[in-house]
Scaffold this motif. Sequence first.
Motif, PDB file in Angstrom:
ATOM      1  N   GLN A   1       0.819  -1.192   0.000  1.00  0.00           N
ATOM      2  CA  GLN A   1       0.000   0.000   0.000  1.00  0.00           C
ATOM      3  C   GLN A   1       0.868   1.262   0.000  1.00  0.00           C
TER       4      GLN A   1
ATOM      5  N   GLY B   1      -5.329  10.466  -6.202  1.00  0.00           N
ATOM      6  CA  GLY B   1      -5.681   9.058  -6.290  1.00  0.00           C
ATOM      7  C   GLY B   1      -4.559   8.073  -6.058  1.00  0.00           C
ATOM      8  N   ARG B   2      -3.540   8.450  -5.276  1.00  0.00           N
ATOM      9  CA  ARG B   2      -2.364   7.591  -5.148  1.00  0.00           C
ATOM     10  C   ARG B   2      -2.252   6.837  -3.823  1.00  0.00           C
ATOM     11  N   PHE B   3      -3.062   7.195  -2.808  1.00  0.00           N
ATOM     12  CA  PHE B   3      -2.769   6.705  -1.457  1.00  0.00           C
ATOM     13  C   PHE B   3      -3.928   5.947  -0.815  1.00  0.00           C
ATOM     14  N   ASP B   4      -3.547   4.867  -0.132  1.00  0.00           N
ATOM     15  CA  ASP B   4      -4.513   4.086   0.637  1.00  0.00           C
ATOM     16  C   ASP B   4      -4.812   4.730   1.983  1.00  0.00           C
TER      17      ASP B   4
ATOM     18  N   THR C   1      -8.727  14.164  -2.306  1.00  0.00           N
ATOM     19  CA  THR C   1      -8.132  14.121  -3.647  1.00  0.00           C
ATOM     20  C   THR C   1      -6.978  13.132  -3.701  1.00  0.00           C
TER      21      THR C   1
ATOM     22  N   LEU D   1      -6.661  10.339  -2.077  1.00  0.00           N
ATOM     23  CA  LEU D   1      -7.045   8.965  -1.789  1.00  0.00           C
ATOM     24  C   LEU D   1      -7.312   8.122  -3.021  1.00  0.00           C
ATOM     25  N   LYS D   2      -6.964   6.849  -2.884  1.00  0.00           N
ATOM     26  CA  LYS D   2      -7.474   5.823  -3.797  1.00  0.00           C
ATOM     27  C   LYS D   2      -8.925   5.514  -3.415  1.00  0.00           C
ATOM     28  N   PRO D   3      -9.673   4.874  -4.293  1.00  0.00           N
ATOM     29  CA  PRO D   3     -10.999   4.393  -3.885  1.00  0.00           C
ATOM     30  C   PRO D   3     -10.879   3.497  -2.653  1.00  0.00           C
ATOM     31  N   ARG D   4     -11.775   3.683  -1.703  1.00  0.00           N
ATOM     32  CA  ARG D   4     -11.807   2.928  -0.451  1.00  0.00           C
ATOM     33  C   ARG D   4     -10.620   3.236   0.447  1.00  0.00           C
ATOM     34  N   GLY D   5      -9.917   4.344   0.189  1.00  0.00           N
ATOM     35  CA  GLY D   5      -8.852   4.778   1.079  1.00  0.00           C
ATOM     36  C   GLY D   5      -9.405   5.430   2.341  1.00  0.00           C
TER      37      GLY D   5
END
Length: 309
Positions: free
Chosen positions: A143, A201-204, A220, A222-226
């Motif tokens: 991750q 969209g790069r981080f969990d 901004t 976050l990844k989806p479900r982050g």
Amino acid sequence: MKRLQYDRYGGPEVMRLAEFEPPRPGPDEVRVRVRAAASNALDWKMRNGEMKLMTGRSFPRAMGHDFAGVVEAVGAGVTRLKAGDAVLGVARFRQAGAFAEMVTAQEKAVVLKPVDLSYERAAALPTVGVTAYQATADVRPGQAVFVNGCLGGVGRAAVRFAQARGASVAGSCRDTSADEARELGVEPVVGFGFDPAALAGRFDLVFDTPGILPFAAARTLLKPRGTIVDIVPTPAKMLRSALPGPFRAMMGRPVTADLEEVARTLRLPIARTVPLAEAIQALTELERERRPKGGKLVIAMAGGQAGPS
């Protein structure tokens, strides 16, 4: 016995060094002769009255939460620790009292000090270490984590724990400190005024250690479900945390197993060590000027040094 305390909420001017009578340890409590204590932002936020809804209006109030020292006495029901043990720990949230020659704490919030760790370095660990450890508990190998304020006490600890859990870590800090962050393995490193679109969209996990990253910016990144974790709770943040979504406000809790892991694995830099008699001036400079930088402010009692520094 002497301790730092205050008789009303307010700025650094309300702090004073006063005599006090240490209470006997109650059930499941230990009384510790303090060798060293370390400052956290929580200490002056409580004294300023920012948390008076939780701390109440009873005075005088003691200061300080993180300490290391030697157990002097134990209360009924204490089985894990005994008089003479070298320990580190966290004072009760509301009572505080670590900036003192003696402190009483719950047994669950006190653990044995590693023999290779000085009292000063041990005192620097509890609050920031447990907070970072718990905030990164769900991080998995592969991750990506973004730590806002990656060179603060909690930030440094979070970088270490996220990396140990197999994650890559990016983060923000002052532009002048970017090389120091890279030496910790943080990449990329951005300034506090960074454009979140560049890392969209790069981080969990987005971990906001100073609690200043706008929610829109954090989302901004976050990844989806982050998940976004903030450790500077306010009523508005607690409300948002209760709603469905990625945001979670939290404070570190003194869990024995977590504190033991922190003591075994985490080491943090110390920027300055002062005796108790000079603590008010040093705490005032830290609060008003954020000086010293690059590590923890530690208050050492007489005979505090033990083991490597």
